[in-house]
Scaffold this motif. Structure first.
Motif, mmCIF file in Angstrom:
data_model
loop_
_atom_site.group_PDB
_atom_site.id
_atom_site.type_symbol
_atom_site.label_atom_id
_atom_site.label_comp_id
_atom_site.label_asym_id
_atom_site.label_seq_id
_atom_site.Cartn_x
_atom_site.Cartn_y
_atom_site.Cartn_z
ATOM 1 N N ASN A 61 42.840 63.398 80.643
ATOM 2 C CA ASN A 61 43.278 64.903 80.563
ATOM 3 C C ASN A 61 44.383 64.764 78.978
ATOM 4 O O ASN A 61 44.280 65.724 78.404
ATOM 5 N N ASP A 62 44.229 64.031 78.346
ATOM 6 C CA ASP A 62 44.911 64.034 77.180
ATOM 7 C C ASP A 62 44.071 63.890 75.662
ATOM 8 O O ASP A 62 42.757 63.631 75.353
ATOM 9 N N GLU A 63 43.590 65.163 75.389
ATOM 10 C CA GLU A 63 42.674 66.013 74.602
ATOM 11 C C GLU A 63 43.036 65.229 73.384
ATOM 12 O O GLU A 63 42.097 65.492 72.178
ATOM 13 N N TYR A 64 43.900 64.725 72.766
ATOM 14 C CA TYR A 64 43.671 64.054 71.637
ATOM 15 C C TYR A 64 43.575 62.539 71.055
ATOM 16 O O TYR A 64 43.583 62.733 69.862
ATOM 17 N N LEU A 65 42.975 62.300 72.070
ATOM 18 C CA LEU A 65 42.787 60.494 72.268
ATOM 19 C C LEU A 65 40.830 60.629 72.188
ATOM 20 O O LEU A 65 40.448 61.842 73.208
ATOM 21 N N ASP A 66 40.817 60.131 71.008
ATOM 22 C CA ASP A 66 39.153 60.073 71.271
ATOM 23 C C ASP A 66 38.065 58.966 71.926
ATOM 24 O O ASP A 66 39.200 58.240 73.228
ATOM 25 N N ASP A 67 37.512 58.926 71.662
ATOM 26 C CA ASP A 67 36.608 58.128 73.016
ATOM 27 C C ASP A 67 36.701 56.613 73.038
ATOM 28 O O ASP A 67 37.060 56.212 73.845
ATOM 29 N N GLU A 68 36.760 56.165 71.696
ATOM 30 C CA GLU A 68 36.815 54.987 71.521
ATOM 31 C C GLU A 68 38.672 54.342 72.393
ATOM 32 O O GLU A 68 39.133 53.396 72.778
#
Length: 114
Positions: A41-48
């Motif tokens: 649910n962390d909107e700040y993480l990119d896929d990597e």
């Protein structure tokens, strides 16, 4: 006289805060499940970053705990202070509450009961 006047500095000053916490993991599966949900649910993480976080959680439960540390929340309501940088890590450690040095920050239960 302010502390800035004492040092002769007009520019903002930086303070390094070092905080050490020892947390006991009492339910590793509950922590892992919650950490995976936090990462999802962390909107700040990119896929990597998300993939790396999930791998870290799967490998070591201490990595799970790091996903709940929020340095912004620690300083968010402190007037006149802005968080400039933050790093933190979690790692397994030995803990011996009877060992020398571990009792220096123990809360005195009898003093707080008064």
């Amino acid at each position: 006289m302010t502390s800035t006047e004492l040092t002769g500095q007009d520019a903002p000053r930086y303070v390094r805060l070092s905080i050490e916490l020892i947390a006991e993991i009492t339910d590793e599966q509950a922590l892992k499940t919650a950490a995976l949900a936090q990462v999802e649910n962390d909107e700040y993480l990119d896929d990597e970053e998300r993939t790396q976080s999930v791998e870290a959680i799967e490998v070591d439960p201490s990595g799970s705990l790091a996903h709940f540390i929020d340095p912004v929340a620690l300083l968010g309501d402190v007037p006149g202070v802005e968080l400039a940088s933050a790093t933190w890590e979690s790692a397994q450690t030995e803990f011996d509450p009877e060992g020398e040095g571990w009792d220096e920050y123990t809360v005195d239960e009898s003093a707080s009961a008064e």
